[in-house]
Design an enzyme around this catalytic site. Sequence first.
Site, PDB file in Angstrom:
ATOM      1  N   GLY A   1      10.423   2.523   8.132  1.00 29.44           N
ATOM      2  CA  GLY A   1       9.111   2.236   7.075  1.00 29.44           C
ATOM      3  C   GLY A   1       8.513   0.869   6.921  1.00 29.44           C
TER       4      GLY A   1
ATOM      5  NE  ARG B   1       2.476   3.344   3.550  1.00 31.19           N
ATOM      6  CZ  ARG B   1       3.130   4.184   2.791  1.00 31.19           C
ATOM      7  NH1 ARG B   1       3.196   3.475   1.267  1.00 31.19           N
ATOM      8  NH2 ARG B   1       3.468   5.220   2.660  1.00 31.19           N
TER       9      ARG B   1
ATOM     10  CB  SER C   1      16.562   0.753  -5.750  1.00 36.69           C
ATOM     11  OG  SER C   1      15.839   0.753  -7.175  1.00 36.69           O
TER      12      SER C   1
ATOM     13  CE1 TYR D   1      13.821   5.277  -4.175  1.00 37.86           C
ATOM     14  CE2 TYR D   1      14.278   4.228  -6.277  1.00 37.86           C
ATOM     15  CZ  TYR D   1      13.804   4.150  -5.031  1.00 37.86           C
ATOM     16  OH  TYR D   1      13.624   2.865  -4.646  1.00 37.86           O
ATOM     17  CB  ALA D   2      19.391   6.741  -9.569  1.00 39.12           C
ATOM     18  CB  ALA D   3      21.693  10.560  -6.462  1.00 37.35           C
TER      19      ALA D   3
HETATM   20  P1  NDP Z   1       6.218   1.843   0.293  1.00 37.18           P
HETATM   21  O1  NDP Z   1       5.603   3.264  -0.269  1.00 37.18           O
HETATM   22  O2  NDP Z   1       5.078   0.832   0.080  1.00 37.18           O
HETATM   23  O3  NDP Z   1       6.471   2.264   1.975  1.00 37.18           O
HETATM   24  C1  NDP Z   1       7.174   2.944   2.292  1.00 37.18           C
HETATM   25  C2  NDP Z   1       7.595   2.882   3.798  1.00 37.18           C
HETATM   26  O4  NDP Z   1       8.374   3.579   4.318  1.00 37.18           O
HETATM   27  C3  NDP Z   1       5.994   3.100   4.634  1.00 37.18           C
HETATM   28  O5  NDP Z   1       6.092   2.278   5.780  1.00 37.18           O
HETATM   29  C4  NDP Z   1       6.136   4.507   5.058  1.00 37.18           C
HETATM   30  O6  NDP Z   1       5.684   4.743   6.268  1.00 37.18           O
HETATM   31  C5  NDP Z   1       7.728   4.530   5.387  1.00 37.18           C
HETATM   32  N1  NDP Z   1       8.344   5.951   5.080  1.00 37.18           N
HETATM   33  C6  NDP Z   1       8.336   6.969   4.046  1.00 37.18           C
HETATM   34  N2  NDP Z   1       8.763   8.194   4.545  1.00 37.18           N
HETATM   35  C7  NDP Z   1       9.093   8.072   5.704  1.00 37.18           C
HETATM   36  C8  NDP Z   1       9.730   8.939   6.458  1.00 37.18           C
HETATM   37  N3  NDP Z   1      10.011  10.229   6.336  1.00 37.18           N
HETATM   38  N4  NDP Z   1       9.847   8.416   7.736  1.00 37.18           N
HETATM   39  C9  NDP Z   1       9.402   7.347   8.319  1.00 37.18           C
HETATM   40  N5  NDP Z   1       8.996   6.453   7.436  1.00 37.18           N
HETATM   41  C10 NDP Z   1       8.736   6.498   6.090  1.00 37.18           C
HETATM   42  O7  NDP Z   1       7.503   1.556  -0.180  1.00 37.18           O
HETATM   43  P2  NDP Z   1       8.122  -0.201  -0.641  1.00 37.18           P
HETATM   44  O8  NDP Z   1       7.642  -0.804   0.413  1.00 37.18           O
HETATM   45  O9  NDP Z   1       7.871   0.030  -1.915  1.00 37.18           O
HETATM   46  O10 NDP Z   1       9.609   0.406  -0.322  1.00 37.18           O
HETATM   47  C11 NDP Z   1      10.699   0.129   0.723  1.00 37.18           C
HETATM   48  C12 NDP Z   1      12.105   0.427   0.337  1.00 37.18           C
HETATM   49  O11 NDP Z   1      12.414  -0.519  -0.827  1.00 37.18           O
HETATM   50  C13 NDP Z   1      12.375   1.830  -0.125  1.00 37.18           C
HETATM   51  O12 NDP Z   1      13.543   2.170   0.345  1.00 37.18           O
HETATM   52  C14 NDP Z   1      12.176   1.805  -1.449  1.00 37.18           C
HETATM   53  O13 NDP Z   1      13.164   2.810  -2.057  1.00 37.18           O
HETATM   54  C15 NDP Z   1      13.082   0.315  -1.768  1.00 37.18           C
HETATM   55  N6  NDP Z   1      12.590  -0.290  -3.073  1.00 37.18           N
HETATM   56  C16 NDP Z   1      11.411  -0.546  -3.460  1.00 37.18           C
HETATM   57  C17 NDP Z   1      11.141  -1.048  -4.590  1.00 37.18           C
HETATM   58  C18 NDP Z   1       9.805  -1.413  -5.393  1.00 37.18           C
HETATM   59  O14 NDP Z   1       9.728  -1.748  -6.509  1.00 37.18           O
HETATM   60  N7  NDP Z   1       8.549  -1.184  -4.504  1.00 37.18           N
HETATM   61  C19 NDP Z   1      12.049  -1.406  -5.512  1.00 37.18           C
HETATM   62  C20 NDP Z   1      13.325  -1.144  -4.936  1.00 37.18           C
HETATM   63  C21 NDP Z   1      13.693  -0.482  -3.747  1.00 37.18           C
HETATM   64  P3  NDP Z   1       4.475   5.786   6.526  1.00 37.18           P
HETATM   65  O15 NDP Z   1       3.919   6.254   5.165  1.00 37.18           O
HETATM   66  O16 NDP Z   1       3.610   5.013   7.346  1.00 37.18           O
HETATM   67  O17 NDP Z   1       5.246   6.764   7.331  1.00 37.18           O
END
Ligand code: NDP
Length: 244
Positions: free
Chosen positions: A14, A17, A139, A152-154
Amino acid sequence: MKIDLTGKSALVTGSTRGIGRAIAGTLAACGAKVAVVGRDKAKADAVSAELKDSRGFACDVAVPADVLKLVEDVEKEFGAIDILVNNAGITKDNLMLRLKDEDWDTVLDSNLRSAFLAIRAASRGMMKRRWGRIVNISSVVGLMGNKGQTNYAASKAGLIGLTKSVAKELASRNILCNAIAPGFIETDMTAAMAEEARTALMAQIPLARLGTPADIAWTTAFLCSEYASYITGQVLVVDGGLVM
Ligand code: NDP
């Protein structure tokens, strides 16, 4: 003192972005070769092109075969995976009574099963080389719970149990496994938050700001560095003081 990851190869799921992209950029800036991963190969390639010695990979982490192939492809390309950051994650929010089975499954598969599969596959090489760093992005919601986010929490609480168990199983091979629990971070995931909710949230954060992806990226780089070589099985909360 400088974090030096020269000679290390890192896989960050991921990382097209948000937080993952910042982690990929920071690990690369510290000298690591980085595998940038998203569902869309073109996006992953575009991000990796900005980073030294990096490559883009397509993978849907919710699909088990994709995760296994990703680990195989990155090992082939880089020769090893020394650092694994399980960052990819999604939300599909609804109040528990209205939550559909499929939204439970999609979130658990994307956020939790994916991390287990990647760790199981990547740790084999780490065990042989007797060096590894695994960081799971959990998180604060996994610690506190949240209305409308049972799935999500689980998944995020599950990542904490996974982290501690893996830390115990792999410690003897010099593989460290830790989790980071971010608070609310400015990314696409939180961009849709209503102004009212944002103001209410800010009142509860002692540092009175949302976090930035860089706040999480530097914590990750620290946990992957030699400065953190006596830290394993921990959850580092990076939340501006929200949870304390
Ligand atoms: P974004 O939604 O901004 O980015 C998510 C990233 O994950 C993207 O690069 C997306 O890539 C990738 N992604 C999503 N689903 C898939 C998939 N099925 N397979 C491969 N890649 C995937 O999220 P954040 O940067 O905000 O969050 C990143 C992590 O941090 C997550 O695990 C989130 O739960 C955690 N988090 C975020 C918080 C926040 O406030 N933002 C707080 C606490 C935890 P693409 O779409 O190009 O596939």
